[in-house]
Enzyme design. Sequence first.
Site, PDB file in Angstrom:
ATOM      1  CE1 TYR A 109       0.305   7.534  -7.477  1.00 36.99           C
ATOM      2  CE2 TYR A 109      -1.604   8.131  -8.793  1.00 36.99           C
ATOM      3  CZ  TYR A 109      -1.043   7.438  -7.726  1.00 36.99           C
ATOM      4  OH  TYR A 109      -1.841   6.654  -6.922  1.00 36.99           O
ATOM      5  CG  ASN A 144      -1.595   1.339   1.441  1.00 43.56           C
ATOM      6  OD1 ASN A 144      -2.526   1.705   0.725  1.00 43.56           O
ATOM      7  ND2 ASN A 144      -1.120   2.085   2.430  1.00 43.56           N
ATOM      8  CB  SER A 186      -3.008  -0.506  -8.942  1.00 39.37           C
ATOM      9  OG  SER A 186      -2.725   0.156 -10.156  1.00 39.37           O
ATOM     10  CE  LYS A 226      -0.112   3.722  -7.345  1.00 39.83           C
ATOM     11  NZ  LYS A 226       0.177   2.855  -6.160  1.00 39.83           N
TER      12      LYS A 226
END
Length: 275
Positions: A150, A85, A136, A154
């Site tokens: 960013y 996380n 994700s 992911k």
Amino acid sequence: MTTNKTWFITGASRGLGAQWASAALSRGDRVAATARSIGSLDFLVEGYGDLVHPLALDVTDETAVHQSIAAAVEAFGAIDILVNNAGQAVMGAIEEVTSAQAHAQMEVNYFGALYASQAVLPAMRARRSGRIIQISSMGGVVSLPTMGSYHATKWALEALSQALSGEVAEYGIHVTLVEPLTFPSELGSAAPQLPEYDNARAGVMAGFAGTGIAPGDPAAAGQALLAVADADNPPLRVLFGANGLALIRPELERRLALWEEWDHLAQLSQGTPAA
């Protein structure tokens, strides 16, 4: 409900990570909870006592990740569920984000998850069971202007996890990518903004209008994560938050349409088939 499951959760001191940990602990599961500052996990220890094993961890330190996994196993005997996380989010156009910011995001969001996944896999394979839950983002499926740096982290996590899922399925290990839409978060920071990209920023906000996407309830997300962890056959991907399909479905349709429109170049690049 007591499930006697043991979790290892990174970034458990705040935001959704704290909700993931609290949801598991509230039903009697055990959690090895990590954060950069061990003191930031005091609220979990005060609330749940010996069910919590707090650990100070910088997920970008590969050696420290393996040591923390070993410490959790020593404390609880095994790790049934890994939740990667911990994350960072720097918002800015590609020209605005510094190389240092881009590297730092990738170190946390991709390499941190890689290190922890590698650390738990040998024992999970030996037991022929385990869950790896990768946090994700909707940005792991689409890539929006002024969020590309960013979202790139992911997309990398999504690729790693899809491959990993195929590699470990025969050992009874399930991998799930949880893709939250919008939830209250302290992850974000902004790169210095150039006025040349103000229109792009405004366009992103306008693009959300009419989709029905709104900030979700972190506590409800905690219960949803328990459902993923308990599912006999959990999905590889699942959106957390309502109405995400209103944004994602058109994106995927546009992608297919573009490949089809330009398929003549795909054929051209193939060259002349052998006789």
